[in-house]
Write a protein that holds these residues in place. Sequence first.
Motif, PDB file in Angstrom:
ATOM      1  N   THR B  25       0.806  -1.058   0.177  1.00 63.01           N
ATOM      2  CA  THR B  25      -0.162  -0.278   0.017  1.00 63.01           C
ATOM      3  C   THR B  25       0.496   1.414   0.089  1.00 63.01           C
ATOM      4  N   LEU B  26       0.387   1.745  -1.238  1.00 65.65           N
ATOM      5  CA  LEU B  26       1.533   3.326  -1.083  1.00 65.65           C
ATOM      6  C   LEU B  26       0.556   4.523  -0.248  1.00 65.65           C
ATOM      7  N   ASN B  27       0.791   5.121   0.365  1.00 60.09           N
ATOM      8  CA  ASN B  27      -0.006   6.530   1.281  1.00 60.09           C
ATOM      9  C   ASN B  27       0.093   7.538  -0.043  1.00 60.09           C
ATOM     10  N   TRP B  28      -1.011   8.404  -0.799  1.00 59.68           N
ATOM     11  CA  TRP B  28      -0.484   9.525  -1.390  1.00 59.68           C
ATOM     12  C   TRP B  28      -0.769  10.910  -0.083  1.00 59.68           C
ATOM     13  N   TYR B  29      -0.309  11.708  -0.287  1.00 60.45           N
ATOM     14  CA  TYR B  29      -0.956  12.911   0.736  1.00 60.45           C
ATOM     15  C   TYR B  29      -1.234  13.648   0.033  1.00 60.45           C
ATOM     16  N   ILE B  30      -2.084  13.981  -0.476  1.00 64.20           N
ATOM     17  CA  ILE B  30      -2.993  14.946  -1.850  1.00 64.20           C
ATOM     18  C   ILE B  30      -3.634  16.341  -1.495  1.00 64.20           C
ATOM     19  N   ASN B  31      -2.874  17.532  -1.767  1.00 65.65           N
ATOM     20  CA  ASN B  31      -3.825  18.671  -1.599  1.00 65.65           C
ATOM     21  C   ASN B  31      -5.024  18.614  -2.175  1.00 65.65           C
ATOM     22  N   PRO B  32      -6.126  18.987  -2.019  1.00 66.83           N
ATOM     23  CA  PRO B  32      -7.736  19.265  -1.609  1.00 66.83           C
ATOM     24  C   PRO B  32      -7.727  19.319  -3.355  1.00 66.83           C
ATOM     25  N   ASP B  33      -8.461  19.082  -3.922  1.00 64.87           N
ATOM     26  CA  ASP B  33      -9.106  19.495  -5.690  1.00 64.87           C
ATOM     27  C   ASP B  33     -10.766  18.690  -5.660  1.00 64.87           C
ATOM     28  N   GLY B  35     -11.480  16.571  -7.559  1.00 63.14           N
ATOM     29  CA  GLY B  35     -12.171  15.493  -7.044  1.00 63.14           C
ATOM     30  C   GLY B  35     -12.037  13.996  -6.057  1.00 63.14           C
ATOM     31  N   GLY B  36     -12.117  15.508  -4.740  1.00 61.88           N
ATOM     32  CA  GLY B  36     -11.603  14.964  -3.147  1.00 61.88           C
ATOM     33  C   GLY B  36     -11.408  13.699  -3.162  1.00 61.88           C
ATOM     34  N   THR B  37     -11.926  13.066  -2.558  1.00 60.77           N
ATOM     35  CA  THR B  37     -12.253  11.388  -2.027  1.00 60.77           C
ATOM     36  C   THR B  37     -12.281  10.352  -3.313  1.00 60.77           C
ATOM     37  N   ASN B  38     -13.247  11.073  -3.692  1.00 68.48           N
ATOM     38  CA  ASN B  38     -13.911  10.199  -4.828  1.00 68.48           C
ATOM     39  C   ASN B  38     -12.818   9.502  -6.133  1.00 68.48           C
ATOM     40  N   PRO B  39     -12.802   8.313  -6.299  1.00 64.12           N
ATOM     41  CA  PRO B  39     -12.118   7.710  -7.599  1.00 64.12           C
ATOM     42  C   PRO B  39     -12.844   7.402  -8.757  1.00 64.12           C
ATOM     43  N   THR B  40     -13.602   8.459  -8.352  1.00 62.00           N
ATOM     44  CA  THR B  40     -14.263   9.073 -10.387  1.00 62.00           C
ATOM     45  C   THR B  40     -14.627  10.413 -10.110  1.00 62.00           C
ATOM     46  N   GLY B  41     -14.015  10.611  -9.850  1.00 66.61           N
ATOM     47  CA  GLY B  41     -14.641  12.107  -9.066  1.00 66.61           C
ATOM     48  C   GLY B  41     -13.288  13.084 -10.461  1.00 66.61           C
ATOM     49  N   GLY B  43     -10.122  14.092 -10.165  1.00 71.33           N
ATOM     50  CA  GLY B  43      -9.185  15.070  -9.149  1.00 71.33           C
ATOM     51  C   GLY B  43      -8.044  13.577  -8.412  1.00 71.33           C
ATOM     52  N   GLN B  44      -7.347  13.720  -7.708  1.00 73.37           N
ATOM     53  CA  GLN B  44      -6.304  12.667  -7.640  1.00 73.37           C
ATOM     54  C   GLN B  44      -6.391  11.427  -7.436  1.00 73.37           C
ATOM     55  N   ALA B  45      -8.086  11.234  -6.341  1.00 72.42           N
ATOM     56  CA  ALA B  45      -7.703  10.106  -5.973  1.00 72.42           C
ATOM     57  C   ALA B  45      -8.751   9.278  -7.344  1.00 72.42           C
ATOM     58  N   GLN B  46      -8.397   9.558  -7.973  1.00 71.15           N
ATOM     59  CA  GLN B  46      -9.201   9.071  -9.810  1.00 71.15           C
ATOM     60  C   GLN B  46      -7.366   8.559  -9.846  1.00 71.15           C
ATOM     61  N   LEU B  47      -6.484   9.356 -10.276  1.00 70.31           N
ATOM     62  CA  LEU B  47      -5.729   9.238 -10.645  1.00 70.31           C
ATOM     63  C   LEU B  47      -5.050   7.633  -9.802  1.00 70.31           C
ATOM     64  N   ALA B  48      -5.528   7.996  -8.940  1.00 67.29           N
ATOM     65  CA  ALA B  48      -4.577   6.882  -7.653  1.00 67.29           C
ATOM     66  C   ALA B  48      -5.207   5.932  -8.140  1.00 67.29           C
ATOM     67  N   ALA B  49      -6.463   5.456  -7.855  1.00 71.10           N
ATOM     68  CA  ALA B  49      -7.156   4.277  -8.398  1.00 71.10           C
ATOM     69  C   ALA B  49      -6.800   3.393  -9.610  1.00 71.10           C
ATOM     70  N   ALA B 328       4.398   5.077  -9.119  1.00 71.24           N
ATOM     71  CA  ALA B 328       3.326   5.382  -9.344  1.00 71.24           C
ATOM     72  C   ALA B 328       3.478   6.957  -9.771  1.00 71.24           C
ATOM     73  N   ALA B 329       4.228   7.516  -9.925  1.00 68.63           N
ATOM     74  CA  ALA B 329       4.874   9.063  -9.631  1.00 68.63           C
ATOM     75  C   ALA B 329       4.852   9.194 -11.352  1.00 68.63           C
ATOM     76  N   ALA B 330       5.576   8.235 -12.019  1.00 63.56           N
ATOM     77  CA  ALA B 330       5.123   8.258 -13.477  1.00 63.56           C
ATOM     78  C   ALA B 330       3.564   7.606 -14.228  1.00 63.56           C
ATOM     79  N   CYS B 331       3.218   7.318 -13.905  1.00 69.87           N
ATOM     80  CA  CYS B 331       1.538   6.822 -13.671  1.00 69.87           C
ATOM     81  C   CYS B 331       1.017   8.313 -13.604  1.00 69.87           C
ATOM     82  N   ILE B 332       1.112   8.573 -12.818  1.00 66.68           N
ATOM     83  CA  ILE B 332       0.418   9.588 -12.039  1.00 66.68           C
ATOM     84  C   ILE B 332       0.340  10.783 -12.834  1.00 66.68           C
ATOM     85  N   THR B 333       1.873  11.129 -13.590  1.00 64.85           N
ATOM     86  CA  THR B 333       1.965  12.382 -14.559  1.00 64.85           C
ATOM     87  C   THR B 333       1.996  11.454 -15.723  1.00 64.85           C
TER      88      THR B 333
END
Lengths: 319, 427
Positions: B25-33, B35-41, B43-49, B328-333
């Motif tokens: 499990t990788l913990n990613w601390y995100i700034n609010p955007d 999308g919030g924490t919605n995995p389909t929003g 935002g970053q939560a969706q990228l994490a998913a 993960a960072a390579a995938c996110i960006t």
Amino acid sequence: MSTVSDAAGSAAPAAKRRPVLSDRTKAERKLGWYLAGPAFIIMLAVTLYPILYAIWLSFFNYRLTDPAARKFVFLQNYVYALSDPLFWQTVETTFFIVVVTLIFELVIGMGIALVMHRIVLPRRTLRTIVLIPYSIITVVSAFAWLYAATPNLGFIDPWLHTLTFGLTDPTYNWFGGRWSSLFVICASEIWKTTPFMSLLLLAGLAQVDSSMEEAAKVDGATWWQRFYKVILPNMKGALMVAVLFRTLDAVRIYDNPQVMTGGANDTTTLSMLVGSTTVDRVEIGMGSALAVILFIIVLIIAAIFVRLFKVDLTSTGRS
Amino acid sequence: MTVAVATTGLAACGSSSSASGGRVTLNWYINPDGGGTNPTGGGQAQLAAECSTSNYKINVSVLPNSASDQQTQLLRRLAVGDSTVDLMSVDPAYISQFAAAGYFAPVPANMVSTFTAGRVQSSIDASTYDGKLIGVPFWANTQVLWYRKSVVAKAGLDMSKPVTWDQIIAAAQKTKTDIGVQAALYEGYSVWINALVAGAGGQIVENPSASAGDIKMGLNSAAGREAAAIIKKVATTGVGGPAMGSSEESQALTLFSTAGSSGFMVNWPYVWAALAPGAGNPVTWRNSDLGFARYPETVAGKPSAPPVGGIELAVSKYSKHTALAYQAAACITSVQHQEQYMIGTGNPASSKAVYTMPAILKAFPNGLAALISSSLDAGVPRPLSPYWGDISTGLQEKFSPPNAVNQNTAASAQSFILKVLAGKALE
């Protein structure tokens, strides 16, 4: 040195002639130490260590994010802090809040205490109602006052506008200037902690022997004389505890101004300065020095009060 | 892109320590955007998913709203070596502080080109400390000059050429309109001051990687005085609006939306979506009357230095899975994810390729996408000094209130900040 004999205990120097203790007294003392010892040791561990550590840190020029550049500067932080105009401005703000809130809380709290002391019927209900503001978390009450005083949102402006028949500005920005901000901060502080004050004073009032009051009445003293010459001197202990506790609380005021102004318009208090220096700017050394200065100020105030009131805090309040 | 990543996949040390039988499990601390924490929003939560693989699952934790609170929270964890922080979304304002403190795991040498190829320069600069890449450019933000075409026509200002601050102040005076700026006592004011100084060819900090005692500042200079003169002019002529000293981005936008006085504004690209015609929006003139141009010049003839912001990704040195976190960072960006993120949240990408994609051209039409991209390339980040927090606070204090700024402000701000950095003054 005080020559008043009743200033025994913490304010007076240790007695020169030690009385010979009986075996029973010795045994009682020993038992007392056994009973209170563990708590005493735990208290030392959780308070003394952080205090000493803060004093130690305050001798360094030390940033949390730059441990390599940590430098021992001894008292330099104190010199810079005490010669800084911002520091004195925070001291001024803090003591303005302390003095204003204390005066109002004493007067209003005493009034409430006298009422509660006399009223018999819904005594418990009344005491509960009076305590409500004190039971609210300070941060929550700070937000409540912040919203109440926010122009176009809160009720304070429109109510004032109505009550003064349109004399005041219905969208006055309370947090736009230093003194108007401090006014709201003091008002919320007074609203919140007066109950605490009145409860302590009520305890003091209950200690006053009613026969003394009656004697004064028979001697033809007016209500004011009875209050001033009989009641107040006899509740000095409670008065002292109330004033001292509130002063020390108010000197450390943080949450109200932090929530309402965040320190804008020169409303930063001493605690806020300690917080921002230590937590936001991670200047651990300077922050610790400021914290130690705040601690010393608190100690000085406590010492002055104990002297001034000539009260032995360990006694029951009858001096 | 993934070829470079595959070679580092095996080097994930300590992945066996995970409880879930091999899946870390990788913990990613995100700034609010948005999308919030919605995995389909979106935002970053969706990228994490979407970036979670069979090897690792990315969990998001949302940081507080303000950059300084984000800094405090991350700093507390990093200062005590919290190993549960793997990835962080870091604001450029404090990335240097963390880098200087040694909180970031170094970027693997074979991934540097992945993280820099085709990205805008200001975003790469903001992820670099002391000549080394220490973060991953994720999204990038920049300010442009927004104006009303009708006001410009009335003032007779030619917007096809670069305009200067002096020109738009004169145009605003002539047409009795406002210029929306950010001059409240907060980071946004430092953003403006830095853009003005950099636009005059100056630097607030000349040696950003120096330690506190050795910092040299360039604020007490011709460029610093030019910047102060412009702020003073905007404030004293009244074109900054009635409450310039307490105006942040949202107040500037409100001022710009007010029909009678709306003229100019410097602000981030979110303005385009915020002014979209729709129910309840009093602004009906976006599609007909709203224009945008490159940030105004401080000095005529010198190209302006648009402010830049955004978010970089960083991997904690104390993480047990640094190699996986960089994967993960390579995938996110990745370019696709940056495009998706820009559509989903309106936050501009750091990869230039995104700005020519049809979906982006549709969302930021009439050349706005190209303007954002070129502004990002020309933008100058705030000084990448570990002490930027203190420098910024000092700037805001000394330049407040804006109508009290004079020709000595730059000099007095510089001497005050140097005293603070040396531990000789409080702020």
